[in-house]
Design a protein around this motif. Sequence first.
Motif, PDB file in Angstrom:
ATOM      1  N   PHE A  37       1.033  -1.202  -0.037  1.00 50.36           N
ATOM      2  CA  PHE A  37      -0.041  -0.077  -0.025  1.00 50.36           C
ATOM      3  C   PHE A  37       0.977   1.210  -0.020  1.00 50.36           C
ATOM      4  O   PHE A  37       0.541   2.325  -0.485  1.00 50.36           O
ATOM      5  CB  PHE A  37      -0.985  -0.035   1.062  1.00 50.36           C
ATOM      6  N   GLU A  80      -3.040  -7.161   5.327  1.00 46.48           N
ATOM      7  CA  GLU A  80      -4.008  -7.549   4.388  1.00 46.48           C
ATOM      8  C   GLU A  80      -3.291  -8.606   3.290  1.00 46.48           C
ATOM      9  O   GLU A  80      -2.294  -8.015   2.806  1.00 46.48           O
ATOM     10  CB  GLU A  80      -4.883  -6.695   3.761  1.00 46.48           C
ATOM     11  N   THR A 166      -5.683   1.957   4.667  1.00 44.15           N
ATOM     12  CA  THR A 166      -6.126   3.614   4.346  1.00 44.15           C
ATOM     13  C   THR A 166      -7.370   3.849   5.391  1.00 44.15           C
ATOM     14  O   THR A 166      -8.127   2.854   5.847  1.00 44.15           O
ATOM     15  CB  THR A 166      -6.679   3.820   3.057  1.00 44.15           C
ATOM     16  N   VAL A 169     -10.638   2.641   4.311  1.00 44.69           N
ATOM     17  CA  VAL A 169     -10.962   1.292   3.890  1.00 44.69           C
ATOM     18  C   VAL A 169     -10.728   0.277   5.259  1.00 44.69           C
ATOM     19  O   VAL A 169     -11.513   0.139   5.931  1.00 44.69           O
ATOM     20  CB  VAL A 169     -10.037   0.888   2.600  1.00 44.69           C
ATOM     21  N   CYS A 170      -9.444  -0.016   5.361  1.00 47.38           N
ATOM     22  CA  CYS A 170      -9.314  -1.160   6.414  1.00 47.38           C
ATOM     23  C   CYS A 170      -9.219  -0.279   7.600  1.00 47.38           C
ATOM     24  O   CYS A 170      -9.653  -1.271   8.761  1.00 47.38           O
ATOM     25  CB  CYS A 170      -7.635  -1.622   6.130  1.00 47.38           C
TER      26      CYS A 170
HETATM   27  N1  TIU Z   1      -7.361   0.193  -1.696  1.00 42.54           N
HETATM   28  C1  TIU Z   1      -7.243   0.677  -0.424  1.00 42.54           C
HETATM   29  O1  TIU Z   1      -7.447   2.064   0.108  1.00 42.54           O
HETATM   30  N2  TIU Z   1      -7.068   0.076   0.680  1.00 42.54           N
HETATM   31  C2  TIU Z   1      -7.231  -1.661   0.775  1.00 42.54           C
HETATM   32  O2  TIU Z   1      -7.454  -2.103  -0.157  1.00 42.54           O
HETATM   33  N3  TIU Z   1      -6.714  -2.102   1.915  1.00 42.54           N
HETATM   34  C3  TIU Z   1      -6.308  -1.249   2.980  1.00 42.54           C
HETATM   35  O3  TIU Z   1      -6.938  -0.320   3.284  1.00 42.54           O
HETATM   36  N4  TIU Z   1      -5.584  -2.054   4.014  1.00 42.54           N
END
Ligand code: TIU
Length: 228
Positions: A37, A80, A166, A169-170
């Motif tokens: 990431f 992840e 992020t 998201v996670c």
């Molecule tokens: N794409 C994105 O913003 N995040 C993810 O796919 N995974 C996490 O946030 N770890």
Amino acid sequence: MSTHTTTGAVSVPAEPYEFTFDPARVALLCIDFQRDFMEKGGFGESLGNDVSTLRGSIEPTKAVLEMFRAHDWMVIHTREGHREDLSDLFPAKRDRGNPTLRIGDDGPMGRLLTRGSAGHEIIPELAPIEGEVVLDKPGKGAFYGTDLETILRARGITSLILTGVTTEVCVQSTAREANDRGFECLILSDCTGSYFPEFYESALNMFKAQGGIVGWVGTSTDLLAAVD
Ligand code: TIU
């Protein structure tokens, strides 16, 4: 930074109001600070993102991590990613967005979001040390498909301080899962990052709205000062 072991509750200025925790019952979650990431050539960039947007979260998180280590408070790192045979990867996740590179495909840092590849590792700046939990997860939320809840309950943890990427998201998924399980969550705004500034703002705003409907938002500097 203080070197003494803190006893008694710690109260941190936060929004919507002070976040108070018992040091014996707090854990630091470092969510998905993985090369996939954070660095060029990984999964994040394969989705079309500018990965440099996340780097500002590294130094503040490092300071918090060092404070937790100095006090011997619980630290958990999550990653992840998927099994090498991809047996835990739903087709719905693999095919989402019809990307040119899919999870499990070879990229510049090895197989995207696959355990054992270089991209799956946590960035060296925030690498785990002996004694810290490293939790591999197949989803966005850290509770889904993992033994995180068991690990936290076994240690009597009731409060979580969240950092990571992020934000929407996670980090957000994990905070919502934690909140529904009765954990009190503080997200450190300077220790999280998003590829999208507007999602970063919105995620933190919706988290702390309605009297802290999901939890609290604070900063690393206020946390460090409160502990000191
Ligand atoms: N794409 C994105 O913003 N995040 C993810 O796919 N995974 C996490 O946030 N770890």
